[in-house]
Scaffold this motif. Structure first.
Motif, PDB file in Angstrom:
ATOM      1  N   UNK A  22      19.398  58.499  24.796  1.00  0.00           N
ATOM      2  CA  UNK A  22      20.754  58.031  24.205  1.00  0.00           C
ATOM      3  C   UNK A  22      20.612  57.924  22.735  1.00  0.00           C
ATOM      4  N   UNK A  23      21.396  58.057  21.834  1.00  0.00           N
ATOM      5  CA  UNK A  23      21.297  58.336  20.588  1.00  0.00           C
ATOM      6  C   UNK A  23      22.365  57.328  19.763  1.00  0.00           C
ATOM      7  N   UNK A  24      22.134  56.783  18.657  1.00  0.00           N
ATOM      8  CA  UNK A  24      23.117  56.172  18.084  1.00  0.00           C
ATOM      9  C   UNK A  24      22.677  55.919  16.642  1.00  0.00           C
ATOM     10  N   UNK A  25      23.783  55.743  15.820  1.00  0.00           N
ATOM     11  CA  UNK A  25      23.301  55.244  14.460  1.00  0.00           C
ATOM     12  C   UNK A  25      23.090  53.711  14.097  1.00  0.00           C
ATOM     13  N   UNK A  26      22.225  53.483  13.474  1.00  0.00           N
ATOM     14  CA  UNK A  26      22.122  51.914  13.509  1.00  0.00           C
ATOM     15  C   UNK A  26      22.967  50.884  12.680  1.00  0.00           C
ATOM     16  N   UNK A  70      22.067  69.215  23.398  1.00  0.00           N
ATOM     17  CA  UNK A  70      22.865  69.320  24.732  1.00  0.00           C
ATOM     18  C   UNK A  70      22.749  70.940  24.961  1.00  0.00           C
ATOM     19  N   UNK A  71      22.651  71.657  23.789  1.00  0.00           N
ATOM     20  CA  UNK A  71      22.430  73.058  23.777  1.00  0.00           C
ATOM     21  C   UNK A  71      21.196  73.405  24.445  1.00  0.00           C
ATOM     22  N   UNK A  72      20.077  72.521  24.364  1.00  0.00           N
ATOM     23  CA  UNK A  72      18.754  72.894  24.684  1.00  0.00           C
ATOM     24  C   UNK A  72      18.544  72.259  26.090  1.00  0.00           C
ATOM     25  N   UNK A  73      19.644  71.656  26.992  1.00  0.00           N
ATOM     26  CA  UNK A  73      19.708  71.207  28.230  1.00  0.00           C
ATOM     27  C   UNK A  73      19.493  69.796  28.247  1.00  0.00           C
ATOM     28  N   UNK A  74      19.469  68.952  27.349  1.00  0.00           N
ATOM     29  CA  UNK A  74      19.511  67.481  27.618  1.00  0.00           C
ATOM     30  C   UNK A  74      20.836  67.101  27.781  1.00  0.00           C
ATOM     31  N   UNK A  75      20.821  66.000  28.498  1.00  0.00           N
ATOM     32  CA  UNK A  75      22.166  65.196  28.620  1.00  0.00           C
ATOM     33  C   UNK A  75      22.122  64.091  27.623  1.00  0.00           C
ATOM     34  N   UNK A  76      23.338  63.891  26.865  1.00  0.00           N
ATOM     35  CA  UNK A  76      23.195  63.021  25.723  1.00  0.00           C
ATOM     36  C   UNK A  76      24.278  61.891  25.850  1.00  0.00           C
ATOM     37  N   UNK A  77      23.787  60.784  25.782  1.00  0.00           N
ATOM     38  CA  UNK A  77      24.739  59.369  25.818  1.00  0.00           C
ATOM     39  C   UNK A  77      24.756  59.320  24.149  1.00  0.00           C
ATOM     40  N   UNK A  78      25.946  59.435  23.709  1.00  0.00           N
ATOM     41  CA  UNK A  78      26.182  58.999  22.193  1.00  0.00           C
ATOM     42  C   UNK A  78      26.844  57.648  21.873  1.00  0.00           C
ATOM     43  N   UNK A  79      26.022  56.729  21.431  1.00  0.00           N
ATOM     44  CA  UNK A  79      26.448  55.177  21.402  1.00  0.00           C
ATOM     45  C   UNK A  79      27.386  55.380  19.830  1.00  0.00           C
ATOM     46  N   UNK A  80      27.671  56.443  19.062  1.00  0.00           N
ATOM     47  CA  UNK A  80      28.319  56.241  17.886  1.00  0.00           C
ATOM     48  C   UNK A  80      27.434  55.648  16.803  1.00  0.00           C
ATOM     49  N   UNK A 118      20.000  51.498  27.243  1.00  0.00           N
ATOM     50  CA  UNK A 118      18.879  51.817  27.809  1.00  0.00           C
ATOM     51  C   UNK A 118      18.714  51.481  29.492  1.00  0.00           C
ATOM     52  N   UNK A 119      19.218  50.382  29.827  1.00  0.00           N
ATOM     53  CA  UNK A 119      19.189  49.810  31.057  1.00  0.00           C
ATOM     54  C   UNK A 119      20.204  50.455  31.964  1.00  0.00           C
ATOM     55  N   UNK A 120      21.394  50.802  31.332  1.00  0.00           N
ATOM     56  CA  UNK A 120      22.305  51.317  32.104  1.00  0.00           C
ATOM     57  C   UNK A 120      22.250  52.901  32.365  1.00  0.00           C
ATOM     58  N   UNK A 121      21.808  53.529  31.546  1.00  0.00           N
ATOM     59  CA  UNK A 121      21.852  54.972  31.311  1.00  0.00           C
ATOM     60  C   UNK A 121      20.223  55.692  31.867  1.00  0.00           C
ATOM     61  N   UNK A 122      19.267  54.756  31.609  1.00  0.00           N
ATOM     62  CA  UNK A 122      17.999  55.149  31.929  1.00  0.00           C
ATOM     63  C   UNK A 122      17.441  56.592  31.587  1.00  0.00           C
ATOM     64  N   UNK A 123      17.507  56.726  30.176  1.00  0.00           N
ATOM     65  CA  UNK A 123      17.231  57.981  29.731  1.00  0.00           C
ATOM     66  C   UNK A 123      15.630  58.133  29.528  1.00  0.00           C
ATOM     67  N   UNK A 124      15.189  59.158  29.120  1.00  0.00           N
ATOM     68  CA  UNK A 124      13.768  59.373  28.807  1.00  0.00           C
ATOM     69  C   UNK A 124      13.635  59.161  27.314  1.00  0.00           C
ATOM     70  N   UNK A 125      14.586  59.391  26.476  1.00  0.00           N
ATOM     71  CA  UNK A 125      14.636  59.160  24.786  1.00  0.00           C
ATOM     72  C   UNK A 125      15.476  58.203  24.346  1.00  0.00           C
ATOM     73  N   UNK A 126      15.150  57.524  23.518  1.00  0.00           N
ATOM     74  CA  UNK A 126      16.119  56.885  22.602  1.00  0.00           C
ATOM     75  C   UNK A 126      15.946  57.506  21.298  1.00  0.00           C
ATOM     76  N   UNK A 127      17.078  57.911  20.636  1.00  0.00           N
ATOM     77  CA  UNK A 127      17.286  58.319  19.318  1.00  0.00           C
ATOM     78  C   UNK A 127      17.862  57.684  18.467  1.00  0.00           C
ATOM     79  N   UNK A 128      17.369  57.076  17.233  1.00  0.00           N
ATOM     80  CA  UNK A 128      18.089  56.455  16.257  1.00  0.00           C
ATOM     81  C   UNK A 128      18.285  57.132  14.798  1.00  0.00           C
TER      82      UNK A 128
END
Ligand code: B12
Length: 233
Positions: free
Chosen positions: A107-111, A128-138, A150-160
């Protein structure tokens, strides 16, 4: 029309001239020309990643320097960003086409307070190119958005992502809230953006700071495989 004013035919330029011309076109916010340039480089056999980094990111670096020095202003930079996005749009499916098996989810988003999204979008594309599923919060995400995702998507990674010195401390707000809720260690937290550095990443309690999208992919892979090994062992 004088000689100099005659239209430049992009396809007649050699690679080096074309990239230089694309720097100028990005600077001038000429979206169609950037799209054409990207297509020409691809037709000439350039790897999508090289087009992205050498032509587009290279051009944006020049824009960034002149913005910093007060030569360019927000409207011009917005046009340049728009032109860059046109190019990125063409490259996106190609970068995602590697057929890599799914390796994890991010899951990734700008703060909050920050509307810069080019770097974040680039990281998403490369992940995505490397095979990760990405949920972009904008952009402009308050802590609640991250927590809900985090709760709804259950990702491995949080990106900020943060591009302003005034918004980067907000990453700590998010991480501190995760700590308070006892969920910090459930995720790998990666942070990035031009004003950050490794020290800042450590200070706010992130797992890693990543200088660019390529480093983000490598770091993400490393942490995810470590996590899976821990779970297995
Ligand atoms: C384009 C741009 C804009 C565009 C944004 C358009 C868009 N859709 O994104 C516009 C014109 C809207 C804009 C507005 C502003 N901007 Co501006 N902007 C830039 C500029 C020129 C380029 C940023 C960029 O896209 N770079 C290209 C990408 C590819 O690089 P990147 O973002 O760094 O991302 C890479 C890495 O950092 C990393 N990464 C990024 N995010 C993440 C996230 C994760 C999880 C990971 C792992 C990695 C990672 O990977 C990316 C890919 O390799 C920078 C200059 C600069 N040097 O950064 C200024 C800059 C960031 N802006 C700046 C400023 C001041 C502003 C404004 C306040 C201007 C104003 N007076 O209104 C506003 C703020 C608006 C807001 N509230 O957010 C300053 C910040 C100064 C500071 N110390 O905070 C900069 C540094 C310019 C300067 N030197 O003055 N801006």
């Amino acid at each position: 029309m004088s000689e100099e004013e005659e239209d430049i035919i992009l396809s007649e330029l050699d690679d080096e001239e074309l990239v230089q011309q694309m720097f100028d076109d990005l600077y001038d916010g000429l979206k169609e020309e950037i799209e054409e340039g990207v297509n020409i480089l691809l037709e000439r056999g350039w790897q999508p990643y090289d087009v992205l980094t050498k032509a587009l990111v290279g051009g944006m670096t020049i824009v960034g320097a002149d913005f910093r020095d007060g030569i360019l202003f927000v409207p011009e930079v917005l046009l340049a960003a728009n032109a860059m996005k046109g190019g990125m749009f063409i490259l996106k499916p190609l970068l995602a086409e590697t057929g890599a098996p799914r390796v994890g989810k991010m899951v990734i988003g700008t703060v909050k307070g920050d509307i810069h999204d080019i770097g974040k979008n680039l990281v998403s594309m490369m992940m995505e190119g490397a095979g990760f599923e990405v949920v972009d919060l904008g952009i402009n995400n308050p802590v609640e958005n991250y927590l809900e995702a985090l709760e709804s998507e259950e990702p491995d990674i949080l990106g900020m992502s943060a591009l302003l010195t005034t918004t980067m401390p907000y990453m700590k707000v998010v991480i501190d809230t995760m700590v308070e809720q006892g969920i910090r260690d459930d995720y790998i937290v990666l942070v990035g953006g031009a004003p950050l550095n490794e020290e800042f990443g450590k200070a706010i309690g992130a797992d890693a700071y990543c200088r660019d999208a390529a480093v983000a992919v490598e770091t993400a892979k490393e942490f995810v495989s470590r996590k899976h090994n821990q779970l297995a062992g």
